[in-house]
Write a protein that holds these residues in place. Structure first.
Motif, PDB file in Angstrom:
ATOM      1  N   MET A  15      57.649 -30.867   5.189  1.00 45.06           N
ATOM      2  CA  MET A  15      56.642 -31.698   4.582  1.00 45.06           C
ATOM      3  C   MET A  15      55.313 -30.947   4.627  1.00 45.06           C
ATOM      4  SD  MET A  15      55.393 -35.564   5.634  1.00 45.06           S
ATOM      5  CE  MET A  15      56.888 -35.801   6.507  1.00 45.06           C
ATOM      6  N   LYS A  16      54.651 -30.864   3.511  1.00 49.39           N
ATOM      7  CA  LYS A  16      53.339 -30.225   3.473  1.00 49.39           C
ATOM      8  C   LYS A  16      52.293 -31.211   3.967  1.00 49.39           C
ATOM      9  CE  LYS A  16      54.403 -27.181  -0.359  1.00 49.39           C
ATOM     10  NZ  LYS A  16      53.982 -26.695  -1.664  1.00 49.39           N
ATOM     11  N   ASN A  17      51.224 -30.670   4.540  1.00 51.27           N
ATOM     12  CA  ASN A  17      50.159 -31.553   5.014  1.00 51.27           C
ATOM     13  C   ASN A  17      48.808 -30.860   4.915  1.00 51.27           C
ATOM     14  OD1 ASN A  17      49.271 -30.413   7.758  1.00 51.27           O
ATOM     15  ND2 ASN A  17      51.489 -30.429   7.954  1.00 51.27           N
ATOM     16  N   ARG A  18      47.778 -31.667   4.992  1.00 51.46           N
ATOM     17  CA  ARG A  18      46.390 -31.186   4.920  1.00 51.46           C
ATOM     18  C   ARG A  18      45.719 -31.248   6.294  1.00 51.46           C
ATOM     19  NH1 ARG A  18      43.309 -34.822   1.790  1.00 51.46           N
ATOM     20  NH2 ARG A  18      41.700 -33.261   1.916  1.00 51.46           N
ATOM     21  N   LEU A  19      46.513 -31.302   7.325  1.00 49.03           N
ATOM     22  CA  LEU A  19      45.986 -31.520   8.666  1.00 49.03           C
ATOM     23  C   LEU A  19      44.933 -30.483   9.071  1.00 49.03           C
ATOM     24  CD1 LEU A  19      46.497 -33.650  10.789  1.00 49.03           C
ATOM     25  CD2 LEU A  19      48.214 -32.175  11.789  1.00 49.03           C
ATOM     26  N   ARG A  20      45.229 -29.229   8.862  1.00 42.82           N
ATOM     27  CA  ARG A  20      44.297 -28.170   9.275  1.00 42.82           C
ATOM     28  C   ARG A  20      42.957 -28.303   8.539  1.00 42.82           C
ATOM     29  NH1 ARG A  20      46.897 -22.592   9.289  1.00 42.82           N
ATOM     30  NH2 ARG A  20      47.645 -23.427  11.241  1.00 42.82           N
ATOM     31  N   VAL A  21      43.018 -28.574   7.241  1.00 41.65           N
ATOM     32  CA  VAL A  21      41.794 -28.725   6.439  1.00 41.65           C
ATOM     33  C   VAL A  21      40.995 -29.938   6.903  1.00 41.65           C
ATOM     34  CG1 VAL A  21      40.929 -29.213   4.109  1.00 41.65           C
ATOM     35  CG2 VAL A  21      42.780 -27.565   4.433  1.00 41.65           C
ATOM     36  N   LEU A  22      41.673 -31.062   7.076  1.00 41.40           N
ATOM     37  CA  LEU A  22      40.993 -32.287   7.501  1.00 41.40           C
ATOM     38  C   LEU A  22      40.365 -32.114   8.877  1.00 41.40           C
ATOM     39  CD1 LEU A  22      43.695 -34.832   6.303  1.00 41.40           C
ATOM     40  CD2 LEU A  22      41.429 -34.477   5.289  1.00 41.40           C
ATOM     41  N   ARG A  23      41.074 -31.444   9.757  1.00 41.40           N
ATOM     42  CA  ARG A  23      40.563 -31.197  11.108  1.00 41.40           C
ATOM     43  C   ARG A  23      39.335 -30.299  11.053  1.00 41.40           C
ATOM     44  NH1 ARG A  23      41.417 -27.245  14.433  1.00 41.40           N
ATOM     45  NH2 ARG A  23      43.159 -26.335  13.313  1.00 41.40           N
ATOM     46  N   ALA A  24      39.405 -29.247  10.234  1.00 40.90           N
ATOM     47  CA  ALA A  24      38.292 -28.306  10.116  1.00 40.90           C
ATOM     48  C   ALA A  24      37.056 -28.979   9.509  1.00 40.90           C
ATOM     49  CB  ALA A  24      38.713 -27.108   9.272  1.00 40.90           C
ATOM     50  N   GLU A  25      37.271 -29.870   8.544  1.00 40.03           N
ATOM     51  CA  GLU A  25      36.148 -30.589   7.929  1.00 40.03           C
ATOM     52  C   GLU A  25      35.371 -31.399   8.961  1.00 40.03           C
ATOM     53  OE1 GLU A  25      38.013 -31.287   3.452  1.00 40.03           O
ATOM     54  OE2 GLU A  25      37.948 -32.958   4.858  1.00 40.03           O
ATOM     55  N   ARG A  26      36.047 -31.841   9.997  1.00 39.19           N
ATOM     56  CA  ARG A  26      35.411 -32.634  11.056  1.00 39.19           C
ATOM     57  C   ARG A  26      35.012 -31.785  12.255  1.00 39.19           C
ATOM     58  NH1 ARG A  26      38.467 -35.122   7.762  1.00 39.19           N
ATOM     59  NH2 ARG A  26      38.257 -37.330   7.287  1.00 39.19           N
ATOM     60  N   ASP A  27      35.288 -30.486  12.159  1.00 33.68           N
ATOM     61  CA  ASP A  27      34.972 -29.542  13.231  1.00 33.68           C
ATOM     62  C   ASP A  27      35.652 -29.926  14.539  1.00 33.68           C
ATOM     63  OD1 ASP A  27      33.779 -27.133  13.962  1.00 33.68           O
ATOM     64  OD2 ASP A  27      32.048 -28.139  14.849  1.00 33.68           O
ATOM     65  N   TRP A  28      36.909 -30.377  14.430  1.00 38.29           N
ATOM     66  CA  TRP A  28      37.705 -30.728  15.606  1.00 38.29           C
ATOM     67  C   TRP A  28      38.630 -29.570  15.939  1.00 38.29           C
ATOM     68  CZ3 TRP A  28      39.879 -36.103  13.698  1.00 38.29           C
ATOM     69  CH2 TRP A  28      38.850 -37.043  13.696  1.00 38.29           C
ATOM     70  N   SER A  29      38.799 -29.309  17.215  1.00 42.31           N
ATOM     71  CA  SER A  29      39.804 -28.332  17.638  1.00 42.31           C
ATOM     72  C   SER A  29      41.170 -29.016  17.605  1.00 42.31           C
ATOM     73  CB  SER A  29      39.503 -27.864  19.065  1.00 42.31           C
ATOM     74  OG  SER A  29      39.696 -28.943  19.974  1.00 42.31           O
TER      75      SER A  29
ATOM     76  N   ALA B  36      52.822 -40.064  11.937  1.00 41.47           N
ATOM     77  CA  ALA B  36      52.198 -39.756  10.649  1.00 41.47           C
ATOM     78  C   ALA B  36      51.171 -40.830  10.280  1.00 41.47           C
ATOM     79  CB  ALA B  36      53.260 -39.632   9.562  1.00 41.47           C
ATOM     80  N   PHE B  37      51.500 -42.092  10.526  1.00 39.02           N
ATOM     81  CA  PHE B  37      50.557 -43.169  10.253  1.00 39.02           C
ATOM     82  C   PHE B  37      49.344 -43.094  11.178  1.00 39.02           C
ATOM     83  CE2 PHE B  37      53.945 -45.291   7.815  1.00 39.02           C
ATOM     84  CZ  PHE B  37      53.194 -45.710   6.710  1.00 39.02           C
ATOM     85  N   ARG B  38      49.563 -42.726  12.462  1.00 40.01           N
ATOM     86  CA  ARG B  38      48.433 -42.566  13.392  1.00 40.01           C
ATOM     87  C   ARG B  38      47.521 -41.440  12.937  1.00 40.01           C
ATOM     88  NH1 ARG B  38      51.888 -42.430  18.047  1.00 40.01           N
ATOM     89  NH2 ARG B  38      50.848 -40.568  18.778  1.00 40.01           N
ATOM     90  N   ILE B  39      48.120 -40.344  12.472  1.00 38.31           N
ATOM     91  CA  ILE B  39      47.326 -39.217  11.979  1.00 38.31           C
ATOM     92  C   ILE B  39      46.465 -39.656  10.806  1.00 38.31           C
ATOM     93  CG2 ILE B  39      47.459 -36.981  10.804  1.00 38.31           C
ATOM     94  CD1 ILE B  39      50.029 -36.461  12.555  1.00 38.31           C
TER      95      ILE B  39
ATOM     96  N   ALA C  88      44.840 -42.733   3.587  1.00 45.15           N
ATOM     97  CA  ALA C  88      46.207 -43.190   3.354  1.00 45.15           C
ATOM     98  C   ALA C  88      47.148 -42.045   3.718  1.00 45.15           C
ATOM     99  CB  ALA C  88      46.398 -43.577   1.891  1.00 45.15           C
ATOM    100  N   ILE C  89      48.337 -42.381   4.146  1.00 47.66           N
ATOM    101  CA  ILE C  89      49.302 -41.357   4.574  1.00 47.66           C
ATOM    102  C   ILE C  89      49.571 -40.343   3.459  1.00 47.66           C
ATOM    103  CG2 ILE C  89      51.387 -42.660   3.991  1.00 47.66           C
ATOM    104  CD1 ILE C  89      52.507 -41.653   6.730  1.00 47.66           C
ATOM    105  N   GLU C  90      49.554 -40.808   2.209  1.00 49.43           N
ATOM    106  CA  GLU C  90      49.808 -39.914   1.066  1.00 49.43           C
ATOM    107  C   GLU C  90      48.692 -38.895   0.869  1.00 49.43           C
ATOM    108  OE1 GLU C  90      49.661 -43.259   0.802  1.00 49.43           O
ATOM    109  OE2 GLU C  90      51.731 -43.866   0.439  1.00 49.43           O
ATOM    110  N   GLN C  91      47.514 -39.170   1.431  1.00 47.29           N
ATOM    111  CA  GLN C  91      46.396 -38.235   1.324  1.00 47.29           C
ATOM    112  C   GLN C  91      46.472 -37.134   2.375  1.00 47.29           C
ATOM    113  OE1 GLN C  91      43.507 -41.598   1.399  1.00 47.29           O
ATOM    114  NE2 GLN C  91      42.535 -40.447  -0.260  1.00 47.29           N
ATOM    115  N   VAL C  92      47.349 -37.307   3.353  1.00 47.83           N
ATOM    116  CA  VAL C  92      47.511 -36.316   4.419  1.00 47.83           C
ATOM    117  C   VAL C  92      48.807 -35.525   4.238  1.00 47.83           C
ATOM    118  CG1 VAL C  92      47.651 -35.952   6.916  1.00 47.83           C
ATOM    119  CG2 VAL C  92      46.222 -37.805   6.008  1.00 47.83           C
ATOM    120  N   PHE C  93      49.876 -36.226   3.858  1.00 46.34           N
ATOM    121  CA  PHE C  93      51.206 -35.617   3.772  1.00 46.34           C
ATOM    122  C   PHE C  93      51.763 -35.717   2.360  1.00 46.34           C
ATOM    123  CE2 PHE C  93      50.690 -37.155   8.106  1.00 46.34           C
ATOM    124  CZ  PHE C  93      51.034 -36.042   8.836  1.00 46.34           C
TER     125      PHE C  93
END
Length: 69
Positions: free
Chosen positions: A1-15, A45-48, A55-60
């Motif tokens: 499953m593809k995800n945008r986790l790294r990008v979303l995390r970086a946008e918030r400057d979270w490690s 996935a819902f917690r993320i 929405a979950i579809e915006q992350v995964f």
């Protein structure tokens, strides 16, 4: 499953550790999800998605290559 986790995390400057703490998982789990080595459970996935306020579809999104392979 593809995800945008790294990008979303970086946008918030979270490690990875900061995100892991927010999700109550290990940093290694966050890394494995980001790199596609591990697909999170549906509850995780819902917690993320909730942590990012999306929405979950915006992350995964489904990995089309894996489905047809």
């Amino acid at each position: 499953m593809k995800n945008r986790l790294r990008v979303l995390r970086a946008e918030r400057d979270w490690s990875q550790q900061e995100l892991a703490d927010r999700l109550s998982v290990s940093r290694q789990s966050v890394n494995a999800i980001e790199t596609g080595r591990y697909d999170p459970s549906l509850p995780l996935a819902f917690r993320i998605a909730d942590v990012f306020g999306l929405a979950i579809e915006q992350v995964f999104e489904p990995d089309r290559e894996r489905q047809t392979g």
